[in-house]
Design a protein around this motif. Structure first.
Motif, PDB file in Angstrom:
ATOM      1  N   ASP A  14      24.285  36.233  48.624  1.00  0.00           N
ATOM      2  CA  ASP A  14      25.478  36.868  48.071  1.00  0.00           C
ATOM      3  C   ASP A  14      25.087  37.985  47.112  1.00  0.00           C
ATOM      4  OD1 ASP A  14      24.782  35.650  45.694  1.00  0.00           O
ATOM      5  OD2 ASP A  14      26.394  34.193  45.719  1.00  0.00           O
ATOM      6  N   SER A  15      26.069  38.630  46.505  1.00  0.00           N
ATOM      7  CA  SER A  15      25.817  39.771  45.634  1.00  0.00           C
ATOM      8  C   SER A  15      25.047  39.399  44.372  1.00  0.00           C
ATOM      9  CB  SER A  15      27.138  40.449  45.259  1.00  0.00           C
ATOM     10  OG  SER A  15      27.965  39.531  44.563  1.00  0.00           O
ATOM     11  N   ASP A  16      25.071  38.129  43.994  1.00  0.00           N
ATOM     12  CA  ASP A  16      24.309  37.676  42.822  1.00  0.00           C
ATOM     13  C   ASP A  16      22.874  37.314  43.164  1.00  0.00           C
ATOM     14  OD1 ASP A  16      26.574  37.945  41.282  1.00  0.00           O
ATOM     15  OD2 ASP A  16      27.187  35.854  41.564  1.00  0.00           O
ATOM     16  N   GLY A  17      22.530  37.343  44.438  1.00  0.00           N
ATOM     17  CA  GLY A  17      21.187  36.983  44.866  1.00  0.00           C
ATOM     18  C   GLY A  17      21.036  35.515  45.220  1.00  0.00           C
ATOM     19  N   ASP A  18      22.127  34.747  45.114  1.00  0.00           N
ATOM     20  CA  ASP A  18      22.072  33.329  45.466  1.00  0.00           C
ATOM     21  C   ASP A  18      22.069  33.187  46.986  1.00  0.00           C
ATOM     22  OD1 ASP A  18      22.195  32.648  42.760  1.00  0.00           O
ATOM     23  OD2 ASP A  18      24.390  32.567  42.789  1.00  0.00           O
ATOM     24  N   ARG A  19      21.268  32.252  47.463  1.00  0.00           N
ATOM     25  CA  ARG A  19      21.165  32.021  48.898  1.00  0.00           C
ATOM     26  C   ARG A  19      22.003  30.813  49.297  1.00  0.00           C
ATOM     27  NH1 ARG A  19      18.106  35.236  50.838  1.00  0.00           N
ATOM     28  NH2 ARG A  19      16.796  34.690  52.580  1.00  0.00           N
ATOM     29  N   SER A  20      22.562  30.895  50.494  1.00  0.00           N
ATOM     30  CA  SER A  20      23.301  29.772  51.050  1.00  0.00           C
ATOM     31  C   SER A  20      23.061  29.740  52.557  1.00  0.00           C
ATOM     32  CB  SER A  20      24.796  29.891  50.750  1.00  0.00           C
ATOM     33  OG  SER A  20      25.342  31.000  51.421  1.00  0.00           O
ATOM     34  N   THR A  21      23.276  28.582  53.132  1.00  0.00           N
ATOM     35  CA  THR A  21      23.097  28.417  54.568  1.00  0.00           C
ATOM     36  C   THR A  21      24.439  28.091  55.200  1.00  0.00           C
ATOM     37  OG1 THR A  21      20.846  27.607  54.248  1.00  0.00           O
ATOM     38  CG2 THR A  21      21.887  27.104  56.352  1.00  0.00           C
TER      39      THR A  21
END
Length: 184
Positions: free
Chosen positions: A151-158
């Protein structure tokens, strides 16, 4: 689906299974949360609309009537958002099974969606594909693709992609396993 699945297939590809999600509303907690968020829009927008209509039809001067008309028109977007968040999303969730179709061929999994436009996504079934079967009380989900997103904050998700809420999850899972092993 308006056209045949075979129109999307590569030469030599054969249809093994097709289906759709079972009817029903899923994600009730999210829908209830959004409905609670939309309730102030509906109540305040509805109150402003009623106050504006009272001023339009009961106002003594042209200024009161004009202010009432402005207030009524100003409130309509708030009422619309409130109606959708409180009631509309229940309808959309209940109808989603009619707009999604699934297919499994000898090479790929296909997901067709028809909301405003029709889209068809294909996911090759490879020996290294990570697949999973999620058993539910009334429906199963078979996962065959995972997409890592940032996401735009740099957090990763699957995000998992699969045939969600289907009746015959066990047999579809076995078909995908046989494709992976090259026996299908």
């Amino acid at each position: 689906m308006a056209k045949a699945w075979e129109d999307c297939f590569q030469p030599g590809e054969k249809l093994l299974w097709e289906g759709a999600p079972l009817p029903g509303v899923r994600g009730r907690a999210k829908i209830i949360g959004m409905a609670l968020f939309g309730l102030p829009f509906l109540v305040i927008g509805g109150g402003l609309c009623i106050a504006g209509l009272v001023a339009v039809f009961g106002g003594q001067t042209l200024t009161e009537k004009g202010l009432g008309l402005f207030l009524t028109l100003f409130s309509l977007p708030f009422v619309g958002v409130g109606v959708f968040l409180v009631f509309g999303q229940w309808y959309v969730a209940a109808q989603s099974h009619r707009r999604i179709r699934y297919a499994l061929s000898t090479r790929c999994a296909y997901v067709a969606k028809s909301w405003w436009t029709q889209t068809i996504e294909s996911y090759p079934i490879l020996p290294a594909s990570s697949i999973g079967l999620e058993k539910g009380q009334s429906a199963d989900s078979v996962w065959f693709h995972a997409r890592d997103e940032k996401d735009s904050d740099g957090d990763r998700s699957t995000t998992r992609i699969g045939f969600e809420h289907i009746a015959d999850g066990d047999s579809v899972y076995r078909l995908i396993r046989s494709i992976q092993m090259g026996t299908e």
